[in-house]
Design an enzyme around this catalytic site. Sequence first.
Site, PDB file in Angstrom:
ATOM      1  N   LYS A   1     155.757 -34.463 -15.546  1.00 55.04           N
ATOM      2  CA  LYS A   1     154.704 -34.063 -14.631  1.00 55.04           C
ATOM      3  C   LYS A   1     153.596 -33.435 -15.492  1.00 55.04           C
ATOM      4  O   LYS A   1     154.105 -32.034 -16.182  1.00 55.04           O
ATOM      5  CB  LYS A   1     155.312 -33.498 -13.517  1.00 55.04           C
ATOM      6  CG  LYS A   1     154.515 -33.089 -12.532  1.00 55.04           C
ATOM      7  CD  LYS A   1     155.188 -32.064 -11.295  1.00 55.04           C
ATOM      8  CE  LYS A   1     154.309 -31.462 -10.396  1.00 55.04           C
ATOM      9  NZ  LYS A   1     154.902 -30.870  -9.219  1.00 55.04           N
TER      10      LYS A   1
ATOM     11  N   GLU B   1     157.362 -37.656  -2.591  1.00 55.42           N
ATOM     12  CA  GLU B   1     158.258 -36.396  -2.828  1.00 55.42           C
ATOM     13  C   GLU B   1     157.991 -35.526  -1.885  1.00 55.42           C
ATOM     14  O   GLU B   1     156.919 -35.193  -1.317  1.00 55.42           O
ATOM     15  CB  GLU B   1     157.336 -35.897  -4.019  1.00 55.42           C
ATOM     16  CG  GLU B   1     157.803 -34.518  -4.494  1.00 55.42           C
ATOM     17  CD  GLU B   1     156.968 -33.955  -5.571  1.00 55.42           C
ATOM     18  OE1 GLU B   1     156.903 -32.704  -5.841  1.00 55.42           O
ATOM     19  OE2 GLU B   1     156.245 -34.841  -6.406  1.00 55.42           O
TER      20      GLU B   1
ATOM     21  N   THR C   1     159.346 -29.269  -6.051  1.00 63.20           N
ATOM     22  CA  THR C   1     159.430 -27.835  -6.165  1.00 63.20           C
ATOM     23  C   THR C   1     160.792 -27.250  -6.379  1.00 63.20           C
ATOM     24  O   THR C   1     161.155 -26.516  -5.745  1.00 63.20           O
ATOM     25  CB  THR C   1     158.741 -27.222  -5.150  1.00 63.20           C
ATOM     26  OG1 THR C   1     157.628 -27.869  -4.756  1.00 63.20           O
ATOM     27  CG2 THR C   1     158.296 -25.788  -5.402  1.00 63.20           C
TER      28      THR C   1
ATOM     29  N   ARG D   1     159.322 -26.590  -0.033  1.00 67.74           N
ATOM     30  CA  ARG D   1     158.608 -25.286   0.456  1.00 67.74           C
ATOM     31  C   ARG D   1     158.753 -24.877   1.795  1.00 67.74           C
ATOM     32  O   ARG D   1     158.003 -23.842   2.334  1.00 67.74           O
ATOM     33  CB  ARG D   1     157.191 -25.746  -0.065  1.00 67.74           C
ATOM     34  CG  ARG D   1     156.780 -26.084  -1.432  1.00 67.74           C
ATOM     35  CD  ARG D   1     155.344 -26.350  -1.539  1.00 67.74           C
ATOM     36  NE  ARG D   1     155.224 -26.863  -2.897  1.00 67.74           N
ATOM     37  CZ  ARG D   1     153.960 -26.998  -3.297  1.00 67.74           C
ATOM     38  NH1 ARG D   1     152.963 -26.697  -2.468  1.00 67.74           N
ATOM     39  NH2 ARG D   1     153.450 -27.661  -4.508  1.00 67.74           N
TER      40      ARG D   1
END
Length: 212
Positions: free
Chosen positions: A133, A45, A73, A49
């Site tokens: 998640k 992953e 994210t 960011r």
Amino acid sequence: MAGKTDNLLAILRAQPVVPVLIVDDAKSAVLLARALVAGGLTAIEITMRTPAALDAVKAVAAEVEGANVGAGTILNARDFDAAVKAGSTFIVSPGATRGILDAAKGSDVPLLPGAATASEVMALREEGLEILKFFPAEQAGGAAYLKSVSSPLAGTLFCPTGGISLKNARDYLSLPNVVCVGGSWVAPKDLVAAGDWAGITTLAREAAALRG
């Protein structure tokens, strides 16, 4: 929906730990991903960011054999679509919005949305999502919380992420409702900065053996 669930399950079941990465440039992302795959962690992953994140996803998807690169994210539908176009094979979000859920319904790429409460889990189950998640895992109750909801929320599988390390990963992996965990400890900033890819491969092997 069943097909996407099966695809996501196959990706996540390939290893006990999904590396959660913050990358600053695409070149280092490729080298990092190769080191992780060499250590047995194929699902990776890359979090959105940094300005380099999308380019990193593209590069890993194109250049790293054996890698299943996902984008994390993801906060809105626009980011979802951009990540899919970049080559993500799965999408991870810290929570869920109507926009993200609609984008996921219109895509063949599976979504792993975040949930921290029973109500959030139930709402996502109503959307047809069975693999979630659990975030932020340690702060939201940890392995003890997931164990307590394993019966009332039976049929839901989790990938806990947030505050998980080599020391507590087995506490989660021993639970029947946990398919894998997400963690950043397999790619520490100092090893990445030093270009110590062999050291990262060693950490990846150690993580890959957690379920062995």
